[in-house]
Write an enzyme that holds these catalytic residues in place. Structure first.
Site, PDB file in Angstrom:
ATOM      1  N   ASP A  79       0.848  -1.195   0.000  1.00 29.03           N
ATOM      2  CA  ASP A  79       0.000   0.000   0.000  1.00 29.03           C
ATOM      3  C   ASP A  79       0.888   1.252   0.000  1.00 29.03           C
ATOM      4  OD1 ASP A  79      -2.370   1.477   0.274  1.00 29.03           O
ATOM      5  OD2 ASP A  79      -2.294   1.415   2.472  1.00 29.03           O
ATOM      6  N   GLY A 201      -8.934   5.919   1.695  1.00 30.41           N
ATOM      7  CA  GLY A 201      -9.508   6.745   2.750  1.00 30.41           C
ATOM      8  C   GLY A 201     -10.969   6.449   3.036  1.00 30.41           C
ATOM      9  N   ALA A 224      -8.231   1.488   6.708  1.00 18.21           N
ATOM     10  CA  ALA A 224      -7.134   1.393   7.679  1.00 18.21           C
ATOM     11  C   ALA A 224      -7.519   2.022   9.024  1.00 18.21           C
ATOM     12  CB  ALA A 224      -5.882   2.065   7.120  1.00 18.21           C
TER      13      ALA A 224
END
Ligand code: 13P
Ligand code: ZN
Length: 274
Positions: A79, A201, A224
């Protein structure tokens, strides 16, 4: 099934793979328990800082073994890869998918770096994700620098990238302003290029907005912050309620709420089979 086949399947079915970051054994366990509970495919993401924290080989071997033990369809993804050097290390460790993030560089430089990674990934048959536009990173200001359909089409044409992270109003970390995804822009990007589109996001974005984004071309949803936040909040609560020092009795209580969170997220993206 390769990552590219999985993403294309999602594109055809208007669902998305949930790509979850993990930070340690506990957060990995939460992801795997949730995925096995709802029978969803997992994309286990490692950032440079998680790699630095756990060590690349430990993180990869732990993830690989977890995928096997839980019997779910899974892969490992880099990532926000910051350099071709780290991409190379990850490819050598068997990552099925890598992201090179040169989104803060000028367009031509982003193209050049991404092309390099696309070539590097070919012998490994790994999928490559790049980012175009401004998706605020942790600590950066929200807003501005949205991806245009024209640039997206030009970028994909020039690089041959498999997946593209687009800036359509999302940002990393907690939102200071309520998030509002620019769905018409996303739809226009989707119409302009067949590439698999990625939403970064996703923490804090209302589920109906994420679903609308998936209906308009998003096939990978990155999550996340909510994982970290849910785990740490639960852990703090548990610690105030006990003097137990056997961490093997304490940590599972913080893992459980993350499992619940992730089951909901798998349902949100439409890849939960049960
Ligand atoms: P959040 O931390 O906002 O969920 O974003 C995750 C992400 O985009 C990882 O690449
Ligand atoms: Zn991201």
């Amino acid at each position: 099934m390769t990552v590219q086949e999985l993403l294309k399947k999602c594109q055809a079915e208007k669902t998305a793979v949930l790509a979850t970051n993990f930070y340690n054994f506990e957060t990995l366990t939460a992801v795997m328990k949730a995925a096995s509970k709802v029978q969803a495919p997992v994309m286990l993401q490692l950032t440079r800082s998680s790699i630095d924290y756990m060590g690349l080989k430990v993180a990869v071997r732990m993830a690989r073994q977890a995928i096997e033990d839980y019997g779910v369809q899974g892969c490992i993804h880099l990532d926000h890869g910051p350099s071709v050097e780290l991409v190379q290390r990850c490819l050598d460790e068997g990552f099925e998918s890598v992201m090179i993030d040169a989104s803060e560089k000028p367009f031509e430089e982003n193209v050049e770096t991404t092309c390099k990674v696309v070539e590097m990934a070919k012998p490994y048959k790994a999928s490559v994700e790049a980012e175009l536009g401004y998706v605020a990173k942790l600590g950066q200001e929200q807003g501005g620098g949205f991806t245009t359909p024209e640039d997206a089409a030009r970028f994909v044409q020039a690089t041959g990238v498999d997946a593209l992270a687009v800036a359509i109003g999302s940002a990393h970390g907690f939102y200071k302003l309520p998030p509002h995804l620019d769905i018409p822009r996303l739809a226009a990007i989707h119409a302009a290029t067949p590439v698999c589109l990625v939403l970064h996001g996703s923490s804090g974005i209302p589920h109906d907005q994420v679903r609308e984004a998936i209906a308009n071309g998003i096939v990978k949803v990155n999550l996340a912050t909510e994982i970290k936040d849910t785990f740490m909040r639960a852990l703090k609560t548990v610690l105030t309620e006990t003097n137990e020092i056997d961490l093997r009795k304490v940590f599972p209580k913080a893992v459980d709420p993350v499992v619940d969170l992730l089951c909901e997220k798998y349902r949100m993206v439409g890849t939960a089979a049960i």
